[in-house]
Design an enzyme around this catalytic site. Structure first.
Site, mmCIF file in Angstrom:
data_model
loop_
_atom_site.group_PDB
_atom_site.id
_atom_site.type_symbol
_atom_site.label_atom_id
_atom_site.label_comp_id
_atom_site.label_asym_id
_atom_site.label_seq_id
_atom_site.Cartn_x
_atom_site.Cartn_y
_atom_site.Cartn_z
ATOM 1 N N ALA A 35 -7.837 -64.031 -37.464
ATOM 2 C CA ALA A 35 -8.724 -63.138 -38.216
ATOM 3 C C ALA A 35 -7.915 -62.435 -39.299
ATOM 4 O O ALA A 35 -6.825 -61.923 -39.021
ATOM 5 C CB ALA A 35 -9.335 -62.101 -37.282
ATOM 6 N N GLU A 95 8.484 -50.207 -48.195
ATOM 7 C CA GLU A 95 7.088 -50.345 -48.599
ATOM 8 C C GLU A 95 6.901 -49.668 -49.962
ATOM 9 O O GLU A 95 7.699 -48.827 -50.355
ATOM 10 C CB GLU A 95 6.183 -49.603 -47.594
ATOM 11 N N LYS A 99 9.745 -45.667 -32.716
ATOM 12 C CA LYS A 99 10.537 -46.602 -31.902
ATOM 13 C C LYS A 99 11.347 -45.845 -30.843
ATOM 14 O O LYS A 99 11.446 -46.280 -29.691
ATOM 15 C CB LYS A 99 11.452 -47.417 -32.818
ATOM 16 N N GLY A 139 11.294 -58.272 -40.813
ATOM 17 C CA GLY A 139 11.207 -59.574 -41.480
ATOM 18 C C GLY A 139 10.278 -60.508 -40.725
ATOM 19 O O GLY A 139 10.037 -60.337 -39.527
HETATM 20 P P1 NDP Z 1 1.102 -56.957 -43.347
HETATM 21 O O1 NDP Z 1 0.464 -55.876 -44.158
HETATM 22 O O2 NDP Z 1 1.976 -57.932 -44.044
HETATM 23 O O3 NDP Z 1 -0.025 -57.772 -42.589
HETATM 24 C C1 NDP Z 1 -1.180 -57.195 -42.054
HETATM 25 C C2 NDP Z 1 -2.292 -58.207 -42.183
HETATM 26 O O4 NDP Z 1 -3.438 -57.715 -41.484
HETATM 27 C C3 NDP Z 1 -2.710 -58.454 -43.642
HETATM 28 O O5 NDP Z 1 -2.823 -59.841 -43.864
HETATM 29 C C4 NDP Z 1 -4.068 -57.756 -43.708
HETATM 30 O O6 NDP Z 1 -4.950 -58.377 -44.614
HETATM 31 C C5 NDP Z 1 -4.559 -57.967 -42.300
HETATM 32 N N1 NDP Z 1 -5.653 -57.063 -41.938
HETATM 33 C C6 NDP Z 1 -5.886 -55.797 -42.341
HETATM 34 N N2 NDP Z 1 -7.004 -55.322 -41.763
HETATM 35 C C7 NDP Z 1 -7.494 -56.312 -40.990
HETATM 36 C C8 NDP Z 1 -8.641 -56.453 -40.161
HETATM 37 N N3 NDP Z 1 -9.512 -55.460 -40.007
HETATM 38 N N4 NDP Z 1 -8.851 -57.625 -39.539
HETATM 39 C C9 NDP Z 1 -7.979 -58.642 -39.674
HETATM 40 N N5 NDP Z 1 -6.876 -58.593 -40.463
HETATM 41 C C10 NDP Z 1 -6.653 -57.431 -41.108
HETATM 42 O O7 NDP Z 1 1.872 -56.221 -42.166
HETATM 43 P P2 NDP Z 1 3.164 -56.740 -41.386
HETATM 44 O O8 NDP Z 1 2.995 -58.140 -40.981
HETATM 45 O O9 NDP Z 1 4.375 -56.333 -42.131
HETATM 46 O O10 NDP Z 1 3.110 -55.782 -40.097
HETATM 47 C C11 NDP Z 1 2.226 -56.037 -39.022
HETATM 48 C C12 NDP Z 1 2.627 -55.135 -37.853
HETATM 49 O O11 NDP Z 1 3.940 -55.464 -37.459
HETATM 50 C C13 NDP Z 1 2.652 -53.653 -38.161
HETATM 51 O O12 NDP Z 1 2.258 -52.931 -37.034
HETATM 52 C C14 NDP Z 1 4.120 -53.386 -38.463
HETATM 53 O O13 NDP Z 1 4.507 -52.045 -38.219
HETATM 54 C C15 NDP Z 1 4.756 -54.300 -37.464
HETATM 55 N N6 NDP Z 1 6.123 -54.704 -37.790
HETATM 56 C C16 NDP Z 1 6.385 -55.241 -39.002
HETATM 57 C C17 NDP Z 1 7.651 -55.678 -39.289
HETATM 58 C C18 NDP Z 1 7.982 -56.326 -40.594
HETATM 59 O O14 NDP Z 1 9.126 -56.743 -40.770
HETATM 60 N N7 NDP Z 1 7.039 -56.459 -41.528
HETATM 61 C C19 NDP Z 1 8.749 -55.532 -38.308
HETATM 62 C C20 NDP Z 1 8.337 -54.978 -37.044
HETATM 63 C C21 NDP Z 1 7.066 -54.565 -36.814
HETATM 64 P P3 NDP Z 1 -4.970 -57.872 -46.152
HETATM 65 O O15 NDP Z 1 -3.597 -58.092 -46.664
HETATM 66 O O16 NDP Z 1 -5.994 -58.750 -46.772
HETATM 67 O O17 NDP Z 1 -5.352 -56.419 -46.090
HETATM 68 N N1 HSE Z 2 9.826 -50.481 -42.026
HETATM 69 C C1 HSE Z 2 10.541 -50.942 -40.877
HETATM 70 C C2 HSE Z 2 12.052 -50.919 -41.199
HETATM 71 C C3 HSE Z 2 10.079 -52.322 -40.514
HETATM 72 O O1 HSE Z 2 12.443 -50.682 -42.349
HETATM 73 O O2 HSE Z 2 12.846 -51.090 -40.292
HETATM 74 C C4 HSE Z 2 10.436 -52.713 -39.125
HETATM 75 O O3 HSE Z 2 9.824 -51.935 -38.161
#
Ligand code: NDP
Ligand code: HSE
Length: 436
Positions: A43, A190, A205, A302
């Site tokens: 989704a 970000e 964390k 990542g």
């Molecule tokens: P992203 O913003 O890259 O991905 C989130 C995705 O969820 C996007 O594709 C977004 O779509 C989609 N989305 C938003 N709302 C909905 C919904 N209602 N239904 C379905 N899909 C939806 O985030 P990340 O992958 O970076 O992070 C995801 C999680 O992982 C977070 O909790 C983050 O804290 C955690 N995390 C991330 C890390 C990282 O390195 N990035 C590391 C460790 C943890 P759209 O873009 O179209 O809005």
């Molecule tokens: N924003 C976070 C960081 C991503 O910089 O470590 C991983 O949780």
């Protein structure tokens, strides 16, 4: 045996990594899990983008509730982030009897109590290895590998963005604002990096690690949180001269009076391994009574590093799915009815050493007045450094390292020193940990 079916909420950075690594390594993963693991539904709000990523390997929908409603899906992976829709979807998935994997530290640090209780009632698992330090298996280490130990403290570099900024400030002598721009340009921070630079992400964390280490409920609201926005390059240089590095640490420590839970910039001896963790890397030090000190190092963020942790949770759930819920590893390591209400200490009762920088008039008696105030507050000095004044200059920097003291005593001393007419600017104080 048929593969276990997984539904993915959100195919962004981590979601896509999870989908691709699971597809790429599916044979190895099947041999380990004893059964195939397939993401059969995805989704995402951007359906076209999601379809382009998964092709015909999974059904793509815009509404995650279609996944929750599918009885063939046993596990959902929440990779949307935040406390809004993610919280509602996780609670609904649990109510529908699905196991949940999430990387969402913000959600669990704030709403973990409610989520774990709901999962217990339904006999489902909520796994969150990726929520702390990305690809480093620190949750597994704390919850299982160190289970024989009485854990004494944990100190971690658990935010890659801020560690990158601090490395840039030290290596290149940049100011905070310049280093943040670099982090944003390279995609570490970000567009809105507030949670990173204000220490909130690290506190999420640290809150989770504290609960698992000490058998207490998750209590983000009790954490003391300071970021790196006020940090000045001059203090990084002085710390270096004294043999220290400044790192943003998440620290949780067991004291006789309660638990310390805090995130703040910290001086760490340069000779410690953790002081040499540079760039966007993460590291967590754990001090425990039987094993002593252990250190866990790796990529804390990542796409694929984080996917590595998400998939490890999928394998664990696949293996344990048919086990009696009471025989599974408890969410927070301790049996739910064995969690203790040990108090999280207010910051005034936290005990640390300090680095102080005072801009003072360069005249006789100044140092004596300052040391008298510290002595009156029962604070012992460890080292003093005075910058050599330039010709004709009538002020100087005085750097003081103290031994450990209660933060409340230090606050009293800081107020008295600040009131001296010979102290010419706001005093900078940064906590110091030997991590010995
Ligand atoms: P992203 O913003 O890259 O991905 C989130 C995705 O969820 C996007 O594709 C977004 O779509 C989609 N989305 C938003 N709302 C909905 C919904 N209602 N239904 C379905 N899909 C939806 O985030 P990340 O992958 O970076 O992070 C995801 C999680 O992982 C977070 O909790 C983050 O804290 C955690 N995390 C991330 C890390 C990282 O390195 N990035 C590391 C460790 C943890 P759209 O873009 O179209 O809005
Ligand atoms: N924003 C976070 C960081 C991503 O910089 O470590 C991983 O949780």
């Amino acid at each position: 045996m048929e593969p276990i079916q997984v539904g993915l909420f959100g195919i962004g950075t981590v979601g896509n990594g999870t989908f691709q690594v699971l597809a790429r390594n599916q044979e190895e993963i099947r041999r380990r899990a004893g059964r195939g693991i397939e993401i059969t539904m995805v989704a995402d709000l951007d359906v076209e983008r999601a379809k382009a990523l998964v092709g015909d390997r999974a059904k793509v929908v815009s509404d995650a509730r279609e996944i929750i409603a599918n009885p063939d899906i046993d596990i959902v992976v929440e990779l949307i982030g935040g406390y809004g829709i993610a919280r509602a979807l996780v609670m609904e998935a649990i109510a529908a009897g699905k196991h949940v994997v999430t990387a969402n530290k913000a959600l669990l640090a704030v709403h973990g109590g409610e989520i774990f209780a709901a999962a217990r009632d339904k006999g489902v698992m909520v796994a969150f290895e990726a929520a702390v330090a990305g690809g480093i298996p620190i949750i597994k280490a704390l919850r299982e590998g160190l289970t024989a130990n009485r854990i004494e403290w944990i100190a971690g570099i658990i935010n890659g963005t801020t560690n990158f900024i601090l490395s840039e400030m030290r290596d290149k002598g940049l100011d905070f604002a310049e280093a943040l721009q670099d982090a944003q340009r390279l995609g570490y921070a970000e567009a809105d990096p507030t949670f990173d630079i204000e220490g909130v992400d690290a506190a999420h964390k640290a809150t989770l690690m504290s609960a698992i280490a000490f058998g207490i409920p998750v209590q983000f609201d009790k954490a003391h949180v300071e970021g790196i926005t006020g940090l000045q390059a001059v203090d990084i240089r002085y710390a270096e001269q004294l043999g220290y590095r400044i790192k943003l640490l998440g620290i949780t420590r067991r004291r006789a009076a309660g638990i310390e839970l805090r995130v703040h910039p910290t001086l760490v001896p340069a000779k410690r391994l953790i002081a040499n963790v540079e760039g966007a890397m993460n590291a967590v030090m754990v001090q425990a009574d039987a094993v002593g000190t252990t250190l866990y190092y790796g990529k804390g963020a990542g796409s694929e590093p984080t996917a590595s942790a998400v998939i490890a949770d999928l394998v664990d759930i696949t293996r344990l799915q048919t086990a009696d819920p009471s025989s599974r590893v408890p969410h927070l390591a301790f049996q739910p009815d064995e969690l203790h209400a040990t108090a999280v200490l207010p910051i005034s009762e936290v005990i640390t050493a300090f680095y102080l920088r005072l801009q003072v008039a360069d005249e006789k008696g100044v140092l004596a007045n300052i040391t008298r105030i510290l002595a009156d507050c029962d604070i012992s000095i460890d080292a003093v450094l005075q910058r050599e004044s330039a010709e004709g200059e009538c002020q100087t920097d005085l750097i003081i390292l103290t031994h450990e003291t209660a933060e409340g005593s230090m606050r009293g001393a800081l107020a008295s020193m600040q009131a001296l007419p010979t102290v010419l600017a706001p005093i900078v104080s940064i906590r110091k940990e030997e991590l010995a």
